[in-house]
Design a protein around this motif. Sequence first.
Motif, PDB file in Angstrom:
ATOM      1  N   VAL A  59       0.834  -1.209   0.000  1.00  0.00           N
ATOM      2  CA  VAL A  59       0.000   0.000   0.000  1.00  0.00           C
ATOM      3  C   VAL A  59       0.871   1.263   0.000  1.00  0.00           C
ATOM      4  N   PRO A  60       1.865   1.381   0.884  1.00  0.00           N
ATOM      5  CA  PRO A  60       2.725   2.568   0.798  1.00  0.00           C
ATOM      6  C   PRO A  60       3.501   2.641  -0.517  1.00  0.00           C
ATOM      7  N   ALA A  61       3.930   1.499  -1.042  1.00  0.00           N
ATOM      8  CA  ALA A  61       4.648   1.497  -2.319  1.00  0.00           C
ATOM      9  C   ALA A  61       3.790   2.115  -3.407  1.00  0.00           C
ATOM     10  N   ASN A  62       2.525   1.718  -3.473  1.00  0.00           N
ATOM     11  CA  ASN A  62       1.641   2.243  -4.505  1.00  0.00           C
ATOM     12  C   ASN A  62       1.294   3.707  -4.259  1.00  0.00           C
ATOM     13  N   ARG A  63       1.123   4.092  -3.009  1.00  0.00           N
ATOM     14  CA  ARG A  63       0.827   5.500  -2.709  1.00  0.00           C
ATOM     15  C   ARG A  63       2.009   6.393  -3.066  1.00  0.00           C
ATOM     16  N   ILE A  64       3.198   5.950  -2.704  1.00  0.00           N
ATOM     17  CA  ILE A  64       4.403   6.717  -3.035  1.00  0.00           C
ATOM     18  C   ILE A  64       4.597   6.726  -4.553  1.00  0.00           C
ATOM     19  N   GLY A  65       4.500   5.568  -5.161  1.00  0.00           N
ATOM     20  CA  GLY A  65       4.716   5.453  -6.596  1.00  0.00           C
ATOM     21  C   GLY A  65       3.716   6.238  -7.419  1.00  0.00           C
ATOM     22  N   PHE A  66       2.481   6.359  -6.934  1.00  0.00           N
ATOM     23  CA  PHE A  66       1.436   7.055  -7.682  1.00  0.00           C
ATOM     24  C   PHE A  66       1.706   8.558  -7.789  1.00  0.00           C
ATOM     25  N   THR A  67       2.635   9.061  -6.978  1.00  0.00           N
ATOM     26  CA  THR A  67       3.009  10.474  -7.108  1.00  0.00           C
ATOM     27  C   THR A  67       3.854  10.712  -8.354  1.00  0.00           C
ATOM     28  N   GLN A  68       4.411   9.644  -8.919  1.00  0.00           N
ATOM     29  CA  GLN A  68       5.274   9.770 -10.095  1.00  0.00           C
ATOM     30  C   GLN A  68       4.826   8.910 -11.269  1.00  0.00           C
ATOM     31  N   ASN A  70       1.736   6.341 -13.284  1.00  0.00           N
ATOM     32  CA  ASN A  70       0.299   6.102 -13.367  1.00  0.00           C
ATOM     33  C   ASN A  70       0.015   4.657 -12.937  1.00  0.00           C
ATOM     34  N   VAL A  71      -1.247   4.318 -12.835  1.00  0.00           N
ATOM     35  CA  VAL A  71      -1.640   2.998 -12.323  1.00  0.00           C
ATOM     36  C   VAL A  71      -1.109   1.871 -13.214  1.00  0.00           C
ATOM     37  N   GLY A  72      -1.169   2.051 -14.522  1.00  0.00           N
ATOM     38  CA  GLY A  72      -0.651   1.029 -15.430  1.00  0.00           C
ATOM     39  C   GLY A  72       0.830   0.805 -15.251  1.00  0.00           C
ATOM     40  N   GLN A  73       1.580   1.872 -15.089  1.00  0.00           N
ATOM     41  CA  GLN A  73       3.017   1.751 -14.878  1.00  0.00           C
ATOM     42  C   GLN A  73       3.315   1.051 -13.559  1.00  0.00           C
ATOM     43  N   MET A  77       5.246  -2.527 -13.353  1.00  0.00           N
ATOM     44  CA  MET A  77       6.438  -2.565 -12.500  1.00  0.00           C
ATOM     45  C   MET A  77       6.305  -3.687 -11.468  1.00  0.00           C
ATOM     46  N   GLN A  78       5.134  -3.787 -10.879  1.00  0.00           N
ATOM     47  CA  GLN A  78       4.889  -4.814  -9.867  1.00  0.00           C
ATOM     48  C   GLN A  78       4.985  -6.212 -10.473  1.00  0.00           C
ATOM     49  N   GLU A  79       4.487  -6.400 -11.681  1.00  0.00           N
ATOM     50  CA  GLU A  79       4.542  -7.711 -12.326  1.00  0.00           C
ATOM     51  C   GLU A  79       5.982  -8.116 -12.651  1.00  0.00           C
ATOM     52  N   VAL A  80       6.776  -7.167 -13.110  1.00  0.00           N
ATOM     53  CA  VAL A  80       8.189  -7.456 -13.394  1.00  0.00           C
ATOM     54  C   VAL A  80       8.901  -7.847 -12.105  1.00  0.00           C
ATOM     55  N   ILE A  81       8.639  -7.102 -11.048  1.00  0.00           N
ATOM     56  CA  ILE A  81       9.261  -7.411  -9.752  1.00  0.00           C
ATOM     57  C   ILE A  81       8.779  -8.766  -9.249  1.00  0.00           C
ATOM     58  N   THR A  82       7.497  -9.058  -9.445  1.00  0.00           N
ATOM     59  CA  THR A  82       6.964 -10.359  -9.026  1.00  0.00           C
ATOM     60  C   THR A  82       7.728 -11.499  -9.688  1.00  0.00           C
ATOM     61  N   LEU A  83       7.955 -11.412 -10.985  1.00  0.00           N
ATOM     62  CA  LEU A  83       8.687 -12.471 -11.680  1.00  0.00           C
ATOM     63  C   LEU A  83      10.136 -12.524 -11.211  1.00  0.00           C
ATOM     64  N   ALA A  84      10.736 -11.362 -10.992  1.00  0.00           N
ATOM     65  CA  ALA A  84      12.136 -11.317 -10.526  1.00  0.00           C
ATOM     66  C   ALA A  84      12.285 -11.925  -9.143  1.00  0.00           C
ATOM     67  N   TYR A 114       8.145  -1.720 -21.966  1.00  0.00           N
ATOM     68  CA  TYR A 114       8.358  -0.782 -23.078  1.00  0.00           C
ATOM     69  C   TYR A 114       7.059  -0.056 -23.424  1.00  0.00           C
ATOM     70  N   PHE A 115       5.981  -0.806 -23.604  1.00  0.00           N
ATOM     71  CA  PHE A 115       4.748  -0.188 -24.052  1.00  0.00           C
ATOM     72  C   PHE A 115       4.112   0.704 -22.991  1.00  0.00           C
ATOM     73  N   ILE A 116       4.220   0.322 -21.722  1.00  0.00           N
ATOM     74  CA  ILE A 116       3.566   1.119 -20.678  1.00  0.00           C
ATOM     75  C   ILE A 116       4.352   2.394 -20.358  1.00  0.00           C
ATOM     76  N   PHE A 117       5.682   2.362 -20.571  1.00  0.00           N
ATOM     77  CA  PHE A 117       6.502   3.526 -20.258  1.00  0.00           C
ATOM     78  C   PHE A 117       6.899   4.362 -21.489  1.00  0.00           C
ATOM     79  N   ARG A 118       6.600   3.913 -22.695  1.00  0.00           N
ATOM     80  CA  ARG A 118       7.090   4.622 -23.881  1.00  0.00           C
ATOM     81  C   ARG A 118       6.493   6.011 -24.045  1.00  0.00           C
ATOM     82  N   SER A 119       5.320   6.232 -23.570  1.00  0.00           N
ATOM     83  CA  SER A 119       4.723   7.557 -23.716  1.00  0.00           C
ATOM     84  C   SER A 119       4.978   8.446 -22.497  1.00  0.00           C
ATOM     85  N   ALA A 120       5.722   7.930 -21.543  1.00  0.00           N
ATOM     86  CA  ALA A 120       5.979   8.684 -20.306  1.00  0.00           C
ATOM     87  C   ALA A 120       6.967   9.810 -20.535  1.00  0.00           C
TER      88      ALA A 120
END
Length: 120
Positions: A59-68, A70-73, A77-84, A114-120
């Motif tokens: 919950v804090p990770a998402n609250r902190i992360g949402f300041t920079q 978007n939800v898709g990003q 990010m969470q899915e990549v970390i989950t696999l790692a 790539y696709f979720i961050f390319r327009s960032a």
Amino acid sequence: MSALQSLPVSLQTVLLLIASNVFMTFAWYGHLKNLAMSPWYTAALVSWGIALFEYLLQVPANRIGFTQFNVGQLKIMQEVITLAVFVPFAVFYMGQPLKWDYLWAGLCLVGAVYFIFRSA
């Protein structure tokens, strides 16, 4: 906690998500090894107890992360970390063989990043 706050938002988010995913992985899969002979409801209660710590970090990770981000990003990010986190857990803790499928799944996630961050 103030040491964490001195780090960039992206690093705070990633570190909290990694820690959260360690708890999540043990909550979801650790019982398969440690509580295999216990009734399912015992495994569920133990898993819920472990998952509490996941949520205390997620919950804090998402609250902190949402300041920079978007939800898709945040989700990708969470899915990549989950696999790692999951692959070393599966191989070293659960004794599962390392498979090429992990690499292919990881490459698919690289595409998602790539696709979720390319327009960032």
